[in-house]
Scaffold this motif. Structure first.
Motif, mmCIF file in Angstrom:
data_model
loop_
_atom_site.group_PDB
_atom_site.id
_atom_site.type_symbol
_atom_site.label_atom_id
_atom_site.label_comp_id
_atom_site.label_asym_id
_atom_site.label_seq_id
_atom_site.Cartn_x
_atom_site.Cartn_y
_atom_site.Cartn_z
ATOM 1 N N VAL A 1 0.827 -1.071 0.037
ATOM 2 C CA VAL A 1 -0.099 0.077 0.015
ATOM 3 C C VAL A 1 0.765 1.137 -0.002
ATOM 4 O O VAL A 1 0.610 2.028 -0.808
ATOM 5 N N GLY A 2 1.872 1.297 0.814
ATOM 6 C CA GLY A 2 2.957 2.176 0.826
ATOM 7 C C GLY A 2 3.554 2.626 -0.614
ATOM 8 O O GLY A 2 3.583 3.934 -0.829
ATOM 9 N N VAL A 3 3.864 1.698 -1.389
ATOM 10 C CA VAL A 3 4.246 1.577 -2.627
ATOM 11 C C VAL A 3 3.509 2.150 -3.540
ATOM 12 O O VAL A 3 3.815 3.002 -4.458
ATOM 13 N N GLY A 4 2.279 1.734 -3.562
ATOM 14 C CA GLY A 4 1.241 2.250 -4.434
ATOM 15 C C GLY A 4 1.092 3.754 -4.111
ATOM 16 O O GLY A 4 0.781 4.479 -5.137
ATOM 17 N N LEU A 5 1.034 4.244 -2.839
ATOM 18 C CA LEU A 5 0.796 5.628 -2.745
ATOM 19 C C LEU A 5 1.975 6.489 -3.348
ATOM 20 O O LEU A 5 2.071 7.516 -3.576
ATOM 21 N N LEU A 6 3.033 5.893 -3.045
ATOM 22 C CA LEU A 6 4.439 6.572 -3.388
ATOM 23 C C LEU A 6 4.318 6.713 -4.946
ATOM 24 O O LEU A 6 5.048 7.587 -5.406
ATOM 25 N N THR A 7 4.243 5.602 -5.610
ATOM 26 C CA THR A 7 3.981 5.703 -6.990
ATOM 27 C C THR A 7 3.089 6.585 -7.518
ATOM 28 O O THR A 7 3.326 7.221 -8.703
ATOM 29 N N ARG A 8 1.850 6.718 -6.976
ATOM 30 C CA ARG A 8 0.924 7.836 -7.332
ATOM 31 C C ARG A 8 1.342 9.005 -7.094
ATOM 32 O O ARG A 8 1.015 10.189 -7.847
ATOM 33 N N THR A 9 2.069 9.398 -5.883
ATOM 34 C CA THR A 9 2.644 10.528 -5.394
ATOM 35 C C THR A 9 3.668 11.214 -6.424
ATOM 36 O O THR A 9 3.893 12.257 -7.230
ATOM 37 N N VAL A 10 4.743 10.042 -6.804
ATOM 38 C CA VAL A 10 5.962 10.390 -7.534
ATOM 39 C C VAL A 10 5.869 9.542 -8.920
ATOM 40 O O VAL A 10 6.361 8.370 -8.743
ATOM 41 N N PRO A 11 4.981 9.872 -9.856
ATOM 42 C CA PRO A 11 5.013 8.875 -10.942
ATOM 43 C C PRO A 11 6.452 8.476 -11.882
ATOM 44 O O PRO A 11 6.337 7.636 -12.305
ATOM 45 N N GLN A 12 7.175 9.646 -11.694
ATOM 46 C CA GLN A 12 8.682 9.634 -12.380
ATOM 47 C C GLN A 12 9.297 8.519 -11.705
ATOM 48 O O GLN A 12 10.392 7.892 -12.439
ATOM 49 N N LEU A 13 9.274 8.067 -10.566
ATOM 50 C CA LEU A 13 10.023 7.010 -9.719
ATOM 51 C C LEU A 13 9.719 5.828 -10.219
ATOM 52 O O LEU A 13 8.411 5.213 -10.018
ATOM 53 N N ASN A 14 10.585 5.060 -10.591
ATOM 54 C CA ASN A 14 10.474 3.617 -11.139
ATOM 55 C C ASN A 14 10.727 2.629 -9.970
ATOM 56 O O ASN A 14 11.695 2.082 -9.917
ATOM 57 N N ILE A 15 9.652 2.718 -9.105
ATOM 58 C CA ILE A 15 9.662 1.880 -7.758
ATOM 59 C C ILE A 15 9.747 0.446 -8.086
ATOM 60 O O ILE A 15 10.265 -0.475 -7.535
ATOM 61 N N PHE A 16 9.041 -0.059 -9.400
ATOM 62 C CA PHE A 16 8.856 -1.478 -9.377
ATOM 63 C C PHE A 16 10.054 -2.130 -9.683
ATOM 64 O O PHE A 16 10.329 -3.556 -9.668
ATOM 65 N N SER A 17 11.283 -1.316 -9.964
ATOM 66 C CA SER A 17 12.436 -2.117 -10.532
ATOM 67 C C SER A 17 13.209 -2.551 -9.149
ATOM 68 O O SER A 17 14.158 -3.437 -9.539
ATOM 69 N N VAL A 18 12.828 -2.237 -8.110
ATOM 70 C CA VAL A 18 13.666 -2.615 -6.769
ATOM 71 C C VAL A 18 12.713 -3.099 -5.701
ATOM 72 O O VAL A 18 12.986 -3.619 -4.820
ATOM 73 N N ILE A 19 11.172 -3.041 -6.053
ATOM 74 C CA ILE A 19 10.214 -3.224 -4.888
ATOM 75 C C ILE A 19 10.397 -4.738 -4.594
ATOM 76 O O ILE A 19 10.189 -5.314 -3.781
ATOM 77 N N PHE A 20 10.657 -5.575 -5.593
ATOM 78 C CA PHE A 20 10.519 -6.907 -5.490
ATOM 79 C C PHE A 20 11.583 -7.636 -4.733
ATOM 80 O O PHE A 20 11.416 -8.488 -3.583
ATOM 81 N N PRO A 21 13.007 -7.250 -4.899
ATOM 82 C CA PRO A 21 13.741 -7.763 -4.070
ATOM 83 C C PRO A 21 13.671 -7.150 -2.569
ATOM 84 O O PRO A 21 14.169 -7.736 -1.500
ATOM 85 N N VAL A 22 13.216 -5.745 -2.654
ATOM 86 C CA VAL A 22 13.090 -5.032 -1.233
ATOM 87 C C VAL A 22 11.883 -6.000 -0.417
ATOM 88 O O VAL A 22 12.255 -6.301 0.723
ATOM 89 N N LYS A 23 10.906 -6.620 -1.013
ATOM 90 C CA LYS A 23 9.885 -7.119 -0.365
ATOM 91 C C LYS A 23 10.427 -8.343 0.151
ATOM 92 O O LYS A 23 10.270 -8.906 1.321
ATOM 93 N N ILE A 24 11.216 -9.051 -0.566
ATOM 94 C CA ILE A 24 11.794 -10.448 -0.146
ATOM 95 C C ILE A 24 12.616 -10.190 1.125
ATOM 96 O O ILE A 24 12.535 -10.801 2.130
ATOM 97 N N VAL A 25 13.580 -9.239 0.990
ATOM 98 C CA VAL A 25 14.383 -8.842 2.143
ATOM 99 C C VAL A 25 13.456 -8.507 3.367
ATOM 100 O O VAL A 25 13.751 -8.997 4.433
ATOM 101 N N PHE A 26 12.644 -7.572 3.133
ATOM 102 C CA PHE A 26 11.673 -7.221 4.171
ATOM 103 C C PHE A 26 10.860 -8.328 4.894
ATOM 104 O O PHE A 26 10.694 -8.645 6.102
ATOM 105 N N GLY A 27 10.631 -9.158 4.115
ATOM 106 C CA GLY A 27 10.008 -10.386 4.388
ATOM 107 C C GLY A 27 10.536 -11.328 5.177
ATOM 108 O O GLY A 27 10.081 -11.890 6.320
#
Length: 259
Positions: free
Chosen positions: A198-224
């Motif tokens: 949810v936080g990543v979705g809000l960040l993506t909507r706030t800053v559309p230029q930020l390519n967050i999906f290129s780093v979100i998957f490894p970050v989710k694995i580490v966070f998990g």
């Protein structure tokens, strides 16, 4: 009673006890592990049968002498063992369900591995939880309680039971509770990762230029894995409560069968 009839009665009783234990060992955790050879499982069932035989023989159970009625009793005893083993197996099903939810949220859904315990495809986190729970059960001698619960079944379900479990609603409630406990067990990691999504979705909507999906998957694995590591100190207590719940279900099965 002649010597031949006495020998036939004792062999028939031994086979009836063996079939119930063999049915339970086919499905119950720890005993039904893929790494346990079939001869070892059969030998375990036969060894327990030898120990338990004098106690059951002292009750002088009624055993049919005709072939067809005796075969029917053997089938019923096998079904009794399978039902008891299935109730005990629900503990493994809860761990697999929780692991499936965690894998889905961490992105491990496509990487399901072969479960070394049962030899089937299972979620990676579920596989880890099953192995960890099995080690905890063996380290605390909880498998002795499984054997004791199985021995207790003869006090509620005699040889050649004349009826089926009276409360069929019990199985529907059991399935619902398995799903509920799977969700509860997975919720710490699943909920934390869901909040991060949810936080990543809000960040993506706030800053559309930020390519967050290129780093979100490894970050989710580490966070998990971090959340999983932090929750390990509470894992033993969760397994204990899960085991006690499983034993209470087994007692409900016995009481419903006795009615």
């Amino acid at each position: 009673m002649s010597l031949a009839q006495l020998l036939q009665w004792n062999l028939s009783l031994f086979l009836l006890i063996l079939t119930r234990w063999a049915g339970m060992i086919m499905l119950a955790p720890v005993f039904a592990a893929r790494g346990v050879p079939s001869l070892v499982r059969l030998g375990l069932a036969a060894g327990i049968t030898i120990v338990l035989y004098p106690l059951i023989a002292a009750t002088n159970p009624s055993i049919p002498s005709e072939l067809l009625p005796y075969v029917a009793v053997v089938i019923k005893e096998t079904l009794v063992g399978l039902v008891i083993g299935y109730i005990i197996y629900t503990m493994t099903a809860i761990l697999q369900g929780a692991g499936q939810l965690i894998d889905f949220q961490m992105g491990f859904t496509m990487g399901a591995a072969i479960d070394p315990v049962y030899g089937v495809q299972s979620p990676m986190m579920g596989n880890f939880q099953i192995v960890l729970a099995t080690m905890l059960l063996l380290a605390t001698n909880s498998h002795h309680y499984l054997i004791a619960a199985m021995v207790k079944s003869y006090a509620y379900i005699p040889l050649n039971p004349s009826n089926l479990p009276a409360n069929y609603l019990f199985y529907a409630q059991l399935i619902a509770q398995v799903f509920a406990l799977s969700i509860q067990l997975a919720m710490p990691i699943f909920g934390a990762l869901l909040v991060s999504d949810v936080g990543v979705g809000l960040l993506t909507r706030t800053v559309p230029q930020l390519n967050i999906f290129s780093v979100i998957f490894p970050v989710k694995i580490v966070f998990g894995f971090v959340i999983l590591f932090l929750s390990l100190p509470f894992w033993g207590e969760s397994v204990v409560k899960l085991f006690n719940t499983n034993m209470s279900w087994l007692l409900q099965l016995y009481q419903g069968w006795k009615q």
